[in-house]
Design an enzyme around this catalytic site. Structure first.
Site, PDB file in Angstrom:
ATOM      1  N   SER A   1     -42.924  18.210  12.346  1.00 28.13           N
ATOM      2  CA  SER A   1     -42.791  19.371  13.211  1.00 28.13           C
ATOM      3  C   SER A   1     -43.375  19.035  14.575  1.00 28.13           C
ATOM      4  CB  SER A   1     -43.528  20.560  12.599  1.00 28.13           C
ATOM      5  OG  SER A   1     -43.252  21.724  13.337  1.00 28.13           O
ATOM      6  N   CYS A   2     -42.826  19.603  15.632  1.00 23.62           N
ATOM      7  CA  CYS A   2     -43.351  19.366  16.980  1.00 23.62           C
ATOM      8  C   CYS A   2     -43.217  20.653  17.791  1.00 23.62           C
ATOM      9  CB  CYS A   2     -42.619  18.214  17.652  1.00 23.62           C
ATOM     10  SG  CYS A   2     -40.853  18.517  17.895  1.00 23.62           S
ATOM     11  N   PRO A   3     -43.857  20.735  18.983  1.00 25.40           N
ATOM     12  CA  PRO A   3     -43.926  22.010  19.702  1.00 25.40           C
ATOM     13  C   PRO A   3     -42.567  22.666  19.949  1.00 25.40           C
ATOM     14  CG  PRO A   3     -45.415  20.426  20.692  1.00 25.40           C
ATOM     15  CD  PRO A   3     -44.632  19.679  19.658  1.00 25.40           C
TER      16      PRO A   3
ATOM     17  N   GLY B   1     -39.621  21.538  18.749  1.00 33.58           N
ATOM     18  CA  GLY B   1     -38.756  21.376  17.579  1.00 33.58           C
ATOM     19  C   GLY B   1     -37.362  20.929  17.937  1.00 33.58           C
TER      20      GLY B   1
ATOM     21  N   THR C   1     -39.506  16.037  16.077  1.00 33.54           N
ATOM     22  CA  THR C   1     -39.451  16.388  14.663  1.00 33.54           C
ATOM     23  C   THR C   1     -38.470  15.477  13.920  1.00 33.54           C
ATOM     24  OG1 THR C   1     -39.929  18.686  15.172  1.00 33.54           O
ATOM     25  CG2 THR C   1     -38.853  18.255  13.061  1.00 33.54           C
TER      26      THR C   1
END
Lengths: 483, 151
Positions: A11-13, A15, A19
């Site tokens: 997951s990443c800020p 998305g 990700t």
């Protein structure tokens, strides 16, 4: 490389990009290293490739590569490595190797509880399941599938006896071919699935799908004494035995090493047939015989008790009726009472009629006054149990007894014993072989006021004892069903 | 939908002029704006820079994938730029970026097909062959042919 099953969540800020890059790198690296890997992505599209509870249970470890908070409660008890999403992109091999080299700690339950308010029901179940001992978990799985059958069957039977039933020498009867007779038959059909479903889904919990057939067949055999020359089946307690037996046998056969050629037919042919045969053989030739003997011994023992004091007899009958609720012990007591009616001795069936309805009414009352000790499913089962109790269907309490036998069975036995002693001492009789308030409504009872007093005392005692023994369920688990 | 629905020939620049990360981001945003992909270039750039603040989008292997999700984006788009000499992107591996994909994602859009495409692009960039092909591509046709494979 040793074979491992790993799972990952990325997951990443935003998305949008990282990700998926991390997911791709982890999968590629795992493939190159010969490691089994599945990656769940939590991006702007939403959660994709979601990890299932089964996969988590089977995994050797979990990697979370995220710059966003990922809920970890479903990973309680698993080895868990938490890193930045960039680590998933930059050094996936290193992350995977950390598991084979054994320096990844197990994620503890203490940490999970902190964020418990945010957990979904599914995750709560998972977290709770991982804390439960497996035997209890298998039992609960069976009970949760059984409850609807008990409720549907019990309520239909209750309705048909309540509206269409009339007392006869052979018990409450419904006019054959009438509308209420059809309702009764449908209810009886639902009841007949009760023990097979209980056993079947205990076995499924142990051995997955291959456990279903041996479990249900084993449950059916357990419930039908004719398989092993007994006039009574082994009831729900026998069903529990059958379920565990079938589950472990099927699970054991699954571990066999078989030639490649046979493998495709293992789950649909070999495992169900062999495990069903083993379970049936064990029931018919090993377990069934003692059940039949116990049944006939109990019958002759009860006959010999006729000379004993009325109070002792009432205590024994009360305890027997509620011990296995429809199982062999219950049946011995019930048939004894019915036989006494044939010879004009109505004072035996009176206490039995009281004892019959105390388990379901008592458990219904218990869920009502001790709401926080029961899950929502159990509270619903409690209402249904109450309705069943009114027409003398002892089985209404089975969901509670099967789920927590050591607390529930003693409680209902004590309640039923108290009720039947009061009934015996105050001369309550019953002229039909049936129990519960319905027999008073159809005027088959002498000394109706004391009949109800006995029932009331019994159910209050049952409810108080069982709620004293049971612990409250933590609030965050309240939304959960019995399973 | 495929990647070439989001990136047109006009959005490909094989010889970026800027010599710093910020110059390149502005240069590429200008191209997006000139092609009518943005409603408000400055607001879009704010979102892009904000994302860089959270963590560099230089993911290593000579790739940077800056992106902005903003209401200032009119249509989902991808601009592609090459900087053969490389530019410092504060990358995870410390290496300069040679290939830059600038993504523009609307705050709200019908469906999420464009997100799926960007996901496929992200996954594809992990592929060594794909990256080498882009690095060696001599003209826009070759780049478009490679991007055509992302779907």
């Amino acid at each position: 490389m040793i074979s491992m099953k790993l799972l990952a969540v990325t997951s990443c800020p935003n998305g949008i990009a990282h990700t998926y890059m991390a997911a791709e790198k982890l999968s590629k690296a795992a493939e190159a290293m010969g490691v089994d890997m599945k990656v769940e992505t939590q991006g702007s599209i939403g959660v994709e490739n979601e990890l299932t509870a089964e996969e988590i249970a089977a995994a050797d470890g979990i990697i979370i590569a995220a710059d966003k908070t990922v809920d970890k409660s479903r990973f309680v008890g698993k080895r868990l490595l938490e890193v930045a999403v960039s680590d998933g992109i930059r050094r996936p091999e290193e992350l995977i190797r950390a598991f084979s080299e054994g320096d990844v700690p197990v994620y503890g339950q203490g940490q999970a509880d902190a964020g418990s308010r945010l957990k979904t029901i599914q995750e709560i179940k998972q977290a709770r399941k991982s804390r439960q001992n497996p035997v209890y978990r298998h039992l609960m799985n069976g009970v949760s599938y059984m409850i609807p059958f008990v409720v549907v069957g019990g309520l239909l039977i209750a309705l048909s006896l309540g509206f269409g039933g009339h007392p006869t020498a052979h018990g409450m009867a419904v006019t054959p071919g009438s509308f209420w007779d059809h309702v009764l038959q449908v209810g009886t059909a639902s009841f007949s699935f009760m023990v097979p479903i209980l056993a079947g889904f205990i076995a499924v919990s142990i051995a997955d799908r291959p456990g279903l057939v041996p479990g249900m067949i084993g449950g059916y055999i357990a419930a039908n004494g004719s398989f092993y020359g007994s006039t009574a089946g082994a009831g729900f307690l026998g069903g529990i035995v059958a379920g565990f037996l079938a589950g472990y046998v099927a699970k054991w056969i699954k571990t066999w090493k078989v030639p490649q050629m046979i493998q495709p037919i293992m789950p649909i042919l070999i495992i169900p047939i062999l495990s069903s045969a083993v379970v049936a053989a064990i029931f018919i030739w090993i377990i069934g015989h003692p059940i039949a003997i116990v049944f006939s011994d109990l019958q002759s023992w009860l006959q010999s008790m006729q000379g004993a004091s009325k109070v002792v007899l009432a205590l024994i009958l009360g305890a027997m009726i509620s011990f296995d609720m429809g199982g062999p012990v219950n049946k011995v007591a019930f048939l004894f009472g019915a036989a006494m009616i044939q010879s004009g001795q109505y004072f035996i069936m009176g206490p039995i009629a009281v004892a019959i309805c105390i388990p379901p009414l008592g458990m219904g009352l218990a869920t009502f006054i001790g709401r926080r000790r029961y899950t929502k499913d159990e509270r619903d089962a409690g209402k249904a149990a109450f309705a069943m109790g009114l027409v003398g269907i002892t089985e209404g309490a089975i969901p509670f007894a099967a789920a927590d036998p050591l607390r529930v069975i003693p409680s209902i036995m004590i309640g039923s014993m108290c009720g039947s002693v009061i009934a015996m001492l105050s001369g309550v009789t019953d002229h039909v072989p049936h129990g519960g308030p319905v027999v008073a409504v159809v005027r088959a009872v002498d000394n109706v006021p004391m009949f109800f007093v006995a029932i009331l005392v019994g159910i209050v005692i049952t409810a108080l004892i069982v709620n004293l023994l049971k612990k409250e369920i933590p609030a965050d688990e309240e939304t959960e069903g019995v399973a | 939908m495929k990647l070439t629905d989001l990136v047109s020939r006009e959005l490909v620049n094989l010889h970026l002029q800027g010599s710093t990360r910020d110059e390149i981001l502005r240069e590429m945003a200008d191209v997006l704006a000139a092609n009518g992909r943005l409603l408000d270039k400055d607001a879009y750039l704010d979102a892009v820079f904000a994302r860089e603040q959270e963590g560099s989008t230089g993911i290593g292997f000579g790739i940077a994938i800056p992106h902005g999700k903003s209401a200032a984006v009119k249509t989902p788009s991808v601009a592609f730029g090459k900087k053969p000499e490389g530019v410092d992107w504060n990358s995870l591996d410390g290496e300069p970026a040679h290939l830059v994909f600038l993504l523009a994602v609307p705050e709200t859009a019908e469906g999420n097909e464009h997100l799926k495409i960007l996901q496929m692009l992200s996954r594809k960039l992990i592929d060594d062959e794909f990256r080498q092909g882009l690095l060696q591509a001599a003209n826009v046709d070759e780049v478009m042919a490679l991007l055509e494979t992302v779907e």
